[in-house]
Design an enzyme around this catalytic site. Sequence first.
Site, PDB file in Angstrom:
ATOM      1  N   ASP A   1      10.352 -14.114  16.046  1.00  0.00           N
ATOM      2  CA  ASP A   1       8.945 -13.940  15.687  1.00  0.00           C
ATOM      3  C   ASP A   1       8.739 -14.432  14.260  1.00  0.00           C
ATOM      4  O   ASP A   1       9.693 -14.843  13.587  1.00  0.00           O
ATOM      5  CB  ASP A   1       8.499 -12.479  15.852  1.00  0.00           C
TER       6      ASP A   1
ATOM      7  N   HIS B   1      -3.598 -23.187  33.870  1.00  0.00           N
ATOM      8  CA  HIS B   1      -3.739 -21.736  33.704  1.00  0.00           C
ATOM      9  C   HIS B   1      -4.968 -21.505  32.826  1.00  0.00           C
ATOM     10  O   HIS B   1      -4.876 -21.214  31.634  1.00  0.00           O
ATOM     11  CB  HIS B   1      -2.488 -21.133  33.070  1.00  0.00           C
TER      12      HIS B   1
ATOM     13  N   ASP C   1      -1.294 -15.638  37.935  1.00  0.00           N
ATOM     14  CA  ASP C   1      -2.435 -16.000  38.782  1.00  0.00           C
ATOM     15  C   ASP C   1      -2.050 -15.922  40.262  1.00  0.00           C
ATOM     16  O   ASP C   1      -2.820 -15.448  41.100  1.00  0.00           O
ATOM     17  CB  ASP C   1      -2.908 -17.415  38.441  1.00  0.00           C
TER      18      ASP C   1
END
Length: 333
Positions: free
Chosen positions: A42, A187, A159
Amino acid sequence: MAEPIRVVITGAAGQIAYSLLYSIAKGDVFGKDQPIVLILLDIPPMLPVLDGVVMELQDCALPLLREVIPTDKVEVGFKDIDAAILVGSMPRKEGMERKDLLKANVAIFKTQGAALDKYAKKTVKVLVVGNPANTNCLIASKSAPSIPKENFSCLTRLDHNRACSQVAMRCNVSSDAVKNVIIWGNHSSTQYPDVHHAKVKVQDSELPAYDVVKDDAWLRGPFISTVQQRGAAVIKARKLSSAMSAAKAICDHMRDIWFGTKEGEFISMGVYAAGNSYGVPQDLMYSFPVCIKNKMWKIVDGLPINDFSQAKMDATAAELVEERDTALDFLSQ
């Protein structure tokens, strides 16, 4: 026991990762006898949060988890990895234009692609989750020329799962009774959830979804818009984006890459379009129906496509071409 595999998760201090890490560390994705080294990557301001995540993973006392490495350095994060789950991306902020969003993410995924190219195993499987996922995946792949394009995929499984669930609820069956729905394209809200090839198991018979649902107007209208807009609906209700369901979809996607799809079934994932399937332009990451064997995906070709479906598939491809061209302009700057 097998040798540990090395798995990196980016954006590891975020809420999707928080829902994801436990499932990976306990063996739900790569196997119940596969030891794991988790690398949590991160940005520097998130390192104190990562320390807390590391403590929690330690406190879970999971036998497969051999080591947890928190870092903000790509050379540590991508070193000799077997799998990369790229969750971190620049989120769209209020008033931000899509072009600005693309520009910020091109910088992130160019850096990460270059790091994959330099430090990761050439066999690494890379799943891009951070949005805009298809185009971010393409940029990462182009920035890692020594890793096969086929090793990159982006997440449209959420999805896909949403579409399965909507059909299952409509038919009053469990979600695993529905198979072979397809998410075509991007997407985004232009994606096309398609059930023309889906089957629903009713008692001992597998029947076409259209025959079981018996409501063409719903399948061509509210069903499609519900799946397309589901992410926005979750944000509106929860005031946060999908995390639990996204984490489950990531697990499903990576497990299918690792262990393959079931015989006679296909799933949806964003993969590299070489320009020879369903009229989709080449050099896009486009969601297709795929089956997977020996960690290699193959597009399910030859499905009959009616005019209604083709128009939807073309529209989402057009959006991806526009996104790609904008992103490539930024990449070359």
